[in-house]
Design an enzyme around this catalytic site. Structure first.
Site, PDB file in Angstrom:
ATOM      1  N   THR A  86       5.682  -6.660   8.252  1.00  0.00           N
ATOM      2  CA  THR A  86       5.418  -8.180   7.608  1.00  0.00           C
ATOM      3  C   THR A  86       6.323  -8.376   6.511  1.00  0.00           C
ATOM      4  OG1 THR A  86       3.093  -7.873   8.141  1.00  0.00           O
ATOM      5  CG2 THR A  86       3.511  -9.304   6.231  1.00  0.00           C
ATOM      6  N   ARG A 112      -7.130 -12.222  16.825  1.00  0.00           N
ATOM      7  CA  ARG A 112      -7.407 -11.584  15.359  1.00  0.00           C
ATOM      8  C   ARG A 112      -6.427 -12.193  14.268  1.00  0.00           C
ATOM      9  NH1 ARG A 112      -3.792  -8.775  11.659  1.00  0.00           N
ATOM     10  NH2 ARG A 112      -5.190  -7.256  10.207  1.00  0.00           N
ATOM     11  N   GLY A 168      -5.039 -11.928  10.314  1.00  0.00           N
ATOM     12  CA  GLY A 168      -5.048 -10.947   9.172  1.00  0.00           C
ATOM     13  C   GLY A 168      -5.053 -11.693   7.825  1.00  0.00           C
ATOM     14  N   ASP A 169      -4.611 -10.845   6.893  1.00  0.00           N
ATOM     15  CA  ASP A 169      -4.541 -11.564   5.470  1.00  0.00           C
ATOM     16  C   ASP A 169      -3.423 -12.333   5.143  1.00  0.00           C
ATOM     17  OD1 ASP A 169      -3.066  -8.961   5.674  1.00  0.00           O
ATOM     18  OD2 ASP A 169      -2.831  -9.337   3.737  1.00  0.00           O
ATOM     19  N   THR A 194       1.303  -6.935   1.887  1.00  0.00           N
ATOM     20  CA  THR A 194       1.317  -6.391   3.206  1.00  0.00           C
ATOM     21  C   THR A 194       0.823  -5.024   3.227  1.00  0.00           C
ATOM     22  OG1 THR A 194       3.047  -5.260   4.763  1.00  0.00           O
ATOM     23  CG2 THR A 194       3.625  -5.173   2.244  1.00  0.00           C
ATOM     24  N   GLY A 195       0.188  -4.845   4.579  1.00  0.00           N
ATOM     25  CA  GLY A 195      -0.687  -3.794   4.556  1.00  0.00           C
ATOM     26  C   GLY A 195      -1.858  -4.109   5.477  1.00  0.00           C
ATOM     27  N   GLY A 215      -4.583  -5.649   6.835  1.00  0.00           N
ATOM     28  CA  GLY A 215      -4.929  -7.006   6.314  1.00  0.00           C
ATOM     29  C   GLY A 215      -6.545  -6.968   6.212  1.00  0.00           C
TER      30      GLY A 215
END
Ligand code: ASP
Length: 331
Positions: free
Chosen positions: A198, A226, A228-229, A249-250, A252
């Site tokens: 990301t 889906r 994500g964050d 980043t990671g 989410g």
């Protein structure tokens, strides 16, 4: 990487299991060069007196255009081989924000997020509705439209097949043990070395305004639909001149449950913590909960933090004078 005392722009290109022995020197150099290009593009905007919002867009576009990162061209694929891109942008001066989820038709999703912020009364548009809006406004505001195929690369197709195969393997080998089976299956669709990439940027302009931007393809083999964050304001992206600008980043799902980027700002606001402490606390509690990842944050004095609980995070900073520093692994 020694953190510059004061920075005007930070970028990241994802956090995850990134080890020196899993990457050739040549590939490492390509990543570093691209992070440097993104920093220089954003810095050029700031140096000319431009707004932090324009600087984060300029930096993120460079990373979206590179197939190295999981955003724009080269984004990861859903489990049914679709491209679904998420992005968000936030203006720390006005708290205006824009986001898109699961879009496939704009070359630079960060420009789509900005279009939502500037040309609708909403914060977030997703899927078909977002795409219709973007198609209709593209000409007027200069958005570049593409077909979904533009984003797909052989490397991501391979990664998807690999991820799905490993999932089946793990599931089969644990068939006899129900609890373990579920745990492993969950881990198999979680975050690993195939899933980082990301991109994001935070910037501070001459007028003292902060901005944050994040763009992603999400997580390899994610379900169709889906989100994500990254496009969720307060989770993967947040900016407020009174506290700081953050891009995450990671994994989410953890960043969403922990409202990670807003939590950094809240700690600064209510506990009076400096940005460095606030970020470290949030990254550490995410880590304890099992949420792998990292974030970059910049306050309005130019204090910069880049923190992660994984073995690496593609990251870089640039000072007002144009001094660039980039790094991949732990210091
Ligand atoms: N945070 C992103 C997501 O969960 C993935 C990443 O940062 O690599 O969609």
């Amino acid at each position: 990487m020694p953190m510059p005392a004061k920075a005007v722009l930070l970028v990241h290109g994802g956090a995850g299991v990134i080890n020196p022995d899993s990457m050739s020197g040549a590939l490492e150099a390509r990543y570093k060069n691209k992070l440097g290009d993104a920093l220089v593009a954003g810095h050029k905007v700031l140096k000319a007196g431009g707004a932090s919002l324009d600087a984060v867009v300029a930096a993120v576009k460079v990373l979206e255009d590179s197939p190295l990162f999981n955003a724009g061209k080269g984004a990861v694929l859903t489990r049914d081989k679709r491209i679904e891109l998420d992005a968000a942008i936030m203006d720390g001066a006005s708290l205006q924000a824009g986001a898109v989820g699961a879009i496939t038709n704009v070359k630079n999703p960060i420009t789509a997020a900005r279009a939502v912020m500037e040309h609708t009364e909403h914060v977030m548009l997703i899927g078909k509705g977002a795409e219709v809006f973007l198609r209709n406004i593209a000409k007027k505001i200069g958005l570049t439209l593409v077909e979904p195929d533009y984003f797909v690369t052989a490397r991501r197709l391979e990664q998807l097949e690999d991820a799905l195969a490993r999932e089946v393997e793990r599931f089969d080998s644990t068939r006899s043990h129900k609890g373990l089976k579920l745990r492993k299956r969950r881990r198999a669709v979680g975050f690993d070395e195939n899933k980082f990439g990301t991109v994001g940027a935070v910037a501070l302009d001459e007028a003292g305004n902060l901005a944050a931007a994040t763009s992603t393809g999400g997580i390899t083999a994610k379900r169709y639909g889906r989100i994500g964050d990254s496009p969720l304001i307060g989770s993967g992206t947040y900016a407020d001149n009174n506290t700081c600008a953050v891009s995450c980043t990671g994994h989410g799902e953890y960043f969403i449950r922990h409202v990670a980027s807003y939590d950094v700002c809240a700690r600064m606001k209510y506990l009076n913590e400096p940005v460095s402490k606030a970020v470290k606390q949030v990254i550490s509690s995410l880590g304890k909960a099992g949420g792998d990842g990292g974030m970059i944050a910049l306050d309005r004095h130019g204090n910069a933090v880049m923190s992660f609980n994984t073995s690496g995070m593609f990251r870089g900073a640039i000072t007002e004078d144009g001094e660039v520093s980039v790094a991949i692994y732990c210091d």
